[in-house]
Design a protein around this motif. Sequence first.
Motif, mmCIF file in Angstrom:
data_model
loop_
_atom_site.group_PDB
_atom_site.id
_atom_site.type_symbol
_atom_site.label_atom_id
_atom_site.label_comp_id
_atom_site.label_asym_id
_atom_site.label_seq_id
_atom_site.Cartn_x
_atom_site.Cartn_y
_atom_site.Cartn_z
ATOM 1 N N PHE A 2 32.105 61.850 44.424
ATOM 2 C CA PHE A 2 32.529 61.524 45.767
ATOM 3 C C PHE A 2 34.038 61.554 45.931
ATOM 4 O O PHE A 2 34.546 61.952 46.967
ATOM 5 C CB PHE A 2 31.973 60.159 46.171
ATOM 6 C CG PHE A 2 30.863 60.304 47.140
ATOM 7 C CD1 PHE A 2 31.014 59.890 48.447
ATOM 8 C CD2 PHE A 2 29.684 60.916 46.759
ATOM 9 C CE1 PHE A 2 29.993 60.061 49.349
ATOM 10 C CE2 PHE A 2 28.669 61.087 47.643
ATOM 11 C CZ PHE A 2 28.815 60.645 48.949
ATOM 12 N N ARG A 62 27.960 64.223 56.364
ATOM 13 C CA ARG A 62 28.449 63.055 55.641
ATOM 14 C C ARG A 62 27.742 61.783 56.130
ATOM 15 O O ARG A 62 27.330 60.952 55.347
ATOM 16 C CB ARG A 62 29.963 62.931 55.812
ATOM 17 C CG ARG A 62 30.641 62.426 54.548
ATOM 18 C CD ARG A 62 32.135 62.350 54.729
ATOM 19 N NE ARG A 62 32.704 63.669 54.981
ATOM 20 C CZ ARG A 62 33.779 63.875 55.731
ATOM 21 N NH1 ARG A 62 34.393 62.871 56.316
ATOM 22 N NH2 ARG A 62 34.239 65.091 55.893
ATOM 23 N N GLY A 65 24.345 61.709 54.794
ATOM 24 C CA GLY A 65 24.395 61.320 53.387
ATOM 25 C C GLY A 65 24.484 59.817 53.238
ATOM 26 O O GLY A 65 23.797 59.210 52.413
ATOM 27 N N ARG A 66 25.302 59.221 54.069
ATOM 28 C CA ARG A 66 25.475 57.768 54.001
ATOM 29 C C ARG A 66 24.160 57.053 54.301
ATOM 30 O O ARG A 66 23.789 56.101 53.642
ATOM 31 C CB ARG A 66 26.559 57.321 54.981
ATOM 32 C CG ARG A 66 27.918 57.205 54.300
ATOM 33 C CD ARG A 66 28.948 56.633 55.243
ATOM 34 N NE ARG A 66 30.084 57.534 55.284
ATOM 35 C CZ ARG A 66 30.606 58.058 56.376
ATOM 36 N NH1 ARG A 66 30.095 57.765 57.564
ATOM 37 N NH2 ARG A 66 31.634 58.856 56.312
ATOM 38 N N TRP A 68 21.217 58.180 53.787
ATOM 39 C CA TRP A 68 20.331 58.309 52.627
ATOM 40 C C TRP A 68 20.704 57.357 51.509
ATOM 41 O O TRP A 68 19.849 56.756 50.875
ATOM 42 C CB TRP A 68 20.333 59.749 52.112
ATOM 43 C CG TRP A 68 19.456 60.630 52.910
ATOM 44 C CD1 TRP A 68 19.847 61.517 53.857
ATOM 45 C CD2 TRP A 68 18.033 60.681 52.878
ATOM 46 N NE1 TRP A 68 18.763 62.130 54.415
ATOM 47 C CE2 TRP A 68 17.630 61.635 53.837
ATOM 48 C CE3 TRP A 68 17.051 60.017 52.139
ATOM 49 C CZ2 TRP A 68 16.309 61.949 54.069
ATOM 50 C CZ3 TRP A 68 15.725 60.329 52.362
ATOM 51 C CH2 TRP A 68 15.364 61.285 53.319
ATOM 52 N N TRP A 69 22.003 57.281 51.270
ATOM 53 C CA TRP A 69 22.427 56.367 50.199
ATOM 54 C C TRP A 69 22.032 54.935 50.531
ATOM 55 O O TRP A 69 21.565 54.192 49.672
ATOM 56 C CB TRP A 69 23.944 56.436 49.987
ATOM 57 C CG TRP A 69 24.355 57.601 49.164
ATOM 58 C CD1 TRP A 69 25.187 58.602 49.532
ATOM 59 C CD2 TRP A 69 23.932 57.917 47.835
ATOM 60 N NE1 TRP A 69 25.313 59.535 48.533
ATOM 61 C CE2 TRP A 69 24.546 59.122 47.482
ATOM 62 C CE3 TRP A 69 23.077 57.304 46.919
ATOM 63 C CZ2 TRP A 69 24.361 59.736 46.243
ATOM 64 C CZ3 TRP A 69 22.881 57.908 45.680
ATOM 65 C CH2 TRP A 69 23.519 59.111 45.357
ATOM 66 N N ALA A 70 22.188 54.577 51.806
ATOM 67 C CA ALA A 70 21.852 53.218 52.205
ATOM 68 C C ALA A 70 20.365 52.960 51.984
ATOM 69 O O ALA A 70 19.964 51.903 51.474
ATOM 70 C CB ALA A 70 22.210 52.995 53.672
ATOM 71 N N GLU A 72 18.403 54.460 49.872
ATOM 72 C CA GLU A 72 18.140 54.347 48.437
ATOM 73 C C GLU A 72 18.551 52.978 47.928
ATOM 74 O O GLU A 72 17.865 52.360 47.117
ATOM 75 C CB GLU A 72 18.898 55.433 47.669
ATOM 76 C CG GLU A 72 18.361 56.804 47.876
ATOM 77 C CD GLU A 72 17.992 57.501 46.568
ATOM 78 O OE1 GLU A 72 17.144 58.382 46.619
ATOM 79 O OE2 GLU A 72 18.546 57.143 45.505
ATOM 80 N N ALA A 73 19.692 52.540 48.429
ATOM 81 C CA ALA A 73 20.208 51.255 47.964
ATOM 82 C C ALA A 73 19.262 50.118 48.354
ATOM 83 O O ALA A 73 19.032 49.190 47.582
ATOM 84 C CB ALA A 73 21.592 51.003 48.562
ATOM 85 N N ALA A 77 15.889 53.184 43.582
ATOM 86 C CA ALA A 77 16.172 54.600 43.366
ATOM 87 C C ALA A 77 15.005 55.541 43.681
ATOM 88 O O ALA A 77 15.159 56.472 44.431
ATOM 89 C CB ALA A 77 16.653 54.812 41.941
ATOM 90 N N VAL A 120 23.999 65.729 49.136
ATOM 91 C CA VAL A 120 23.924 64.781 48.012
ATOM 92 C C VAL A 120 22.525 64.715 47.433
ATOM 93 O O VAL A 120 22.344 64.384 46.260
ATOM 94 C CB VAL A 120 24.342 63.344 48.414
ATOM 95 C CG1 VAL A 120 25.833 63.229 48.497
ATOM 96 C CG2 VAL A 120 23.669 62.905 49.697
ATOM 97 N N LEU A 121 21.538 64.979 48.259
ATOM 98 C CA LEU A 121 20.161 64.868 47.772
ATOM 99 C C LEU A 121 19.609 66.189 47.247
ATOM 100 O O LEU A 121 18.542 66.237 46.671
ATOM 101 C CB LEU A 121 19.250 64.371 48.896
ATOM 102 C CG LEU A 121 19.493 62.946 49.356
ATOM 103 C CD1 LEU A 121 18.503 62.576 50.443
ATOM 104 C CD2 LEU A 121 19.363 61.976 48.194
#
Lengths: 325, 211
Positions: A2, A62, A65-66, A68-70, A72-73, A77, A120-121
């Motif tokens: 990142f 972007r 992506g955020r 998705w990360w959220a 996952e978090a 995972a 990112v994925l």
Amino acid sequence: MFGTQSKRDLALELQAQFPILRPSIHARRANLTVKFQDLYGFTVEGNVDDVNVLNEVREKVRQQGRVWWALEASKGANWYLQPQFSSLSEGIALKSSLKFSALANAITLKKLIRKGIPPVLRPKVWFSLSGAAKKKSTVPESYYNDLTKAVEGKVTPATRQIDHDLPRTFPGHPWLDTPEGHAALRRVLVGYSFRDSDVGYCQGLNYVAALLLLVMKTEEDAFWMLAVLLENVLVSDCYTNNLSGCHVEQRVFKDLLAKKCPRNQNTGLQLIWKRWSLMSPLLLLSGSCVFFLKACLQRQLCGCGMSFSMRGQRFFFMQLWLYLR
Amino acid sequence: MSYAYLFKYIIIGDTGVGKSCLLLQFTDKRFQPVHDLTIGVEFGARMITIENKPIKLQIWDTAGQESFRSITRSYYRGAAGALLVYDITRRETFNHLASWLEDARQHANANMTVMLIGNKCDLSHRRAVSTEEGEQFAKEHGLIFMEASAKTAQNVEEAFISTAEKIYKKIQDGVIDISNESYGIKIGHETHTTSSGGRDGTSSQAGSCCS
């Protein structure tokens, strides 16, 4: 990852701002070309308007992506791998609901993919959906390492050709055109040339492998993606010594074209035929896969690459048709 | 742009001998030390003048690797000229010439003009094939021969142009039937008005009236 990306993005934004700040008429603006690096480090040229559009896309990507990360978090995972148990917990009911949820998931997944996979994925999604993960799971964990070790130092016509072609694969790319990049690409290609000696090494694979390396982040995953592309997704013999698969593809597409738009019907269709006759070998060759991956990545049509590796030929022909039009 | 004739060329030879670089030097007058690998075929064009006639060269640059031969073969048909390239620093590229030539003879029209080019002649300190050997091979097989360097541009222009001159001569001598498209020659509409002092108008009109 990142960190470097945001730096790169910053540089891009600065570069892009430069021409925007200049008060100029539209026509002149459109003629100004700007060079910048895309997501995967390729230098792209475009006019200011292109850059603005790309920036918008990039910002959306972007944000996506955020999200998705959220997700996952919050869910852990590998949340999507766990079946969703509803309150129904009896035998048959459970089974059928699982089947149903699998179907529903598949439809949702297809929809999502068509909208594009966030960069990112991509490594994760490509790897699991293309069948590469399954392929990898059928052999011992150490397969790739053992393979690269076993073939180290061996010289065959294929390895000689690979060595010759390494510097000629995307020369000037910030990572691929470094000793490190060459070494990684070499291991993947040489490894594969021993895995399937019928294919060995065919020029063009270097581009495919290089792009896979850029997307997949790890060498081993890139290797398995290459394997699944050549062994399962593409028509077989696409890259064997006389490219017979490519010839087959070309004929099939031509027949399809003849069926869909008979010659001499109208001028529009004639134009398509003309384009086809001019470009057929060009397209199908660089075609099969290189052309696509390249175009897909560079234009950031995220879904493209994935759809390709999932549905192979059908998708390829569809895109080719669109392209000719 | 208008032209009197269009000649179709094909560039063949082993991988890495510098086919694409020769083309780039000829069309763009520049040299790229590391050129992208050619997959399948690429394409270039440039106008030249022979005896005051504008002639367009349409050049097909092919991939050299063995596997691609099944594809490049379809490009021989309808080519007026071929540049057969080898690398003077790599013996094996010279040894393969015979098989390239065999391919060309089998798939091209019998009147195709073939020019043999020993490329990379700027690297004479690494030379593995002597000029005499190249000359000898060319003589045996009835080819025109030149050593050239895509890097320094030496003989690049000359190679493409002298091939065109030879083709042009064949047309003048009536060896080539230009109405037959498989010979790789097209007649263009010569619309531009060159008040050429060299020749009188008769021959320059010949191109436009029969198209």
